[in-house]
Design an enzyme around this catalytic site. Structure first.
Site, PDB file in Angstrom:
ATOM      1  N   PHE A 176       0.833  -1.209   0.000  1.00  0.00           N
ATOM      2  CA  PHE A 176       0.000   0.000   0.000  1.00  0.00           C
ATOM      3  C   PHE A 176       0.862   1.252   0.000  1.00  0.00           C
ATOM      4  CE2 PHE A 176       0.720   1.292   4.371  1.00  0.00           C
ATOM      5  CZ  PHE A 176       1.121   0.105   4.979  1.00  0.00           C
ATOM      6  N   CYS A 177       0.224   2.359  -0.421  1.00  0.00           N
ATOM      7  CA  CYS A 177       0.878   3.670  -0.404  1.00  0.00           C
ATOM      8  C   CYS A 177      -0.213   4.714  -0.184  1.00  0.00           C
ATOM      9  CB  CYS A 177       1.630   3.907  -1.713  1.00  0.00           C
ATOM     10  SG  CYS A 177       0.561   3.859  -3.164  1.00  0.00           S
ATOM     11  N   THR A 178       0.102   5.983  -0.372  1.00  0.00           N
ATOM     12  CA  THR A 178      -0.842   7.052  -0.043  1.00  0.00           C
ATOM     13  C   THR A 178      -2.124   6.995  -0.874  1.00  0.00           C
ATOM     14  OG1 THR A 178       1.104   8.404   0.354  1.00  0.00           O
ATOM     15  CG2 THR A 178      -1.020   9.551   0.335  1.00  0.00           C
ATOM     16  N   GLY A 180      -2.283   4.985  -4.019  1.00  0.00           N
ATOM     17  CA  GLY A 180      -2.335   3.801  -4.866  1.00  0.00           C
ATOM     18  C   GLY A 180      -1.372   3.795  -6.037  1.00  0.00           C
ATOM     19  N   ILE A 205      -4.199   4.536   1.048  1.00  0.00           N
ATOM     20  CA  ILE A 205      -4.652   4.846   2.409  1.00  0.00           C
ATOM     21  C   ILE A 205      -5.805   5.860   2.384  1.00  0.00           C
ATOM     22  CG2 ILE A 205      -3.935   5.828   4.634  1.00  0.00           C
ATOM     23  CD1 ILE A 205      -1.016   4.951   3.744  1.00  0.00           C
TER      24      ILE A 205
END
Ligand SMILES: [Zn+2]
Ligand SMILES: [Zn+2]
Length: 306
Positions: A176-178, A180, A205
């Protein structure tokens, strides 16, 4: 005044970037949109805002129309302070920096988990490895429970990190990241290294918190604008500002030893000589040259140029 904020990206082959740049800028100007848009041969990536919800919606509709991308996912939030001061389109080779330009996620193959599916795997499949693909300082202020942080300098070191963890090639991995976009490339990179069971959090997120605040994500989510971070309700952080010395999220209160100005610095700088007791780069420099000598109060020296 409430500012409406939206973050989105779309991968697609683009040409004629300079004329596209002025086209986007003039549309944004007409609609009084602020923000930063990264434009590249592989697509667009942006966070933008407007005090008018209607104008922001019109801008989003224009983007869908102009780039023929009806499936685009918008991650929306609100902020009482303007997250951006102006509008800017930057042309870059990569629309998110990974060091692997020209790799484009193929359409059709679904490796995305919705926030609901993500929660289900987190709760029912304890063997799945959870990996935060962001920077260490983003990880520090908030992440998913139990997530690993590779703590790498460059995104291209990511597969090597995974290999060093001894993670089996077919083990289920959740990355995951901020918002996508970073994971879109991360998955391709991992698949090229032979990992066969990698999934990403759809919309990152920001999309998760929109649907599941105060569940499996702890803390706040760092964002790349004046808000610094957003909390569980996607509201601008009340806890963090940016460190005047290094620009990372800061929550340690100090009073400058040289000029008595109150300031918030980051945990790392709070352990460094000079920086730990000063409010600005200038006061730190002066304090190093003349320890113990008082000086004039500084105008806050660090202003974000985002
Ligand atoms: Zn710092
Ligand atoms: Zn000072």
């Amino acid at each position: 005044m409430t500012h409406y904020v939206s973050a989105f990206y779309h991968f697609m082959p683009l040409t004629g970037l300079e004329s596209l740049k002025s086209e986007i800028e003039s549309r944004a100007r007409e609609l009084e949109i602020h923000g930063l848009l990264i434009l590249g041969p592989e697509g667009i990536n942006t966070t933008c805002s407007s005090p008018s919800q209607e104008n922001l919606e019109r801008f989003k509709e224009w983007i869908i129309d102009r780039f023929h991308c009806p499936g685009i996912r918008f991650k929306d939030a609100k902020s009482e302070q303007p997250p951006f001061r102006r509008y800017k389109v930057k042309v870059r080779e990569e629309i998110c920096t990974t060091g692997i330009p020209g790799v484009m996620p193929p359409a059709g193959k679904n490796r995305h988990l919705t926030p609901d599916e993500w929660n289900r795997v987190m709760e029912e499949e304890p063997d799945a490895v959870l990996i935060d693909t962001r920077n260490w300082y983003e990880y520090r202020i908030g992440t998913f429970r139990g997530a690993l942080n590779p703590n790498i300098e460059k995104f291209t070191d990511f597969p090597t990190y995974i290999e060093n963890q001894g993670i089996k090639k077919d083990r289920k991995m959740l990355i995951f990241c901020t918002g996508g976009i970073r994971c879109e490339k991360g998955i391709l990179d991992l698949e090229q290294s032979g990992y066969t069971n990698v999934f990403q959090l759809e919309g990152g997120i920001l999309n998760y918190l929109e649907q599941h605040p105060n569940e499996n994500f702890d803390g706040e989510c760092f964002v790349f604008d004046q808000r610094v971070a957003v909390d569980q309700e996607l509201k601008p952080s009340e806890r963090y500002t940016l460190c005047p010395h290094c620009g990372q999220p800061a929550d340690v209160q100090i009073e400058c030893a040289r000029c008595d100005h109150p300031m918030t610095i980051c945990p790392e700088c709070s352990h460094l000589p000079c920086k730990s007791v000063t409010c600005s780069k200038n006061c730190a420099h002066q304090w190093e040259l003349h320890p113990g000598k008082k000086g004039n109060r500084q105008i806050p020296a660090f202003t974000s140029n985002r």
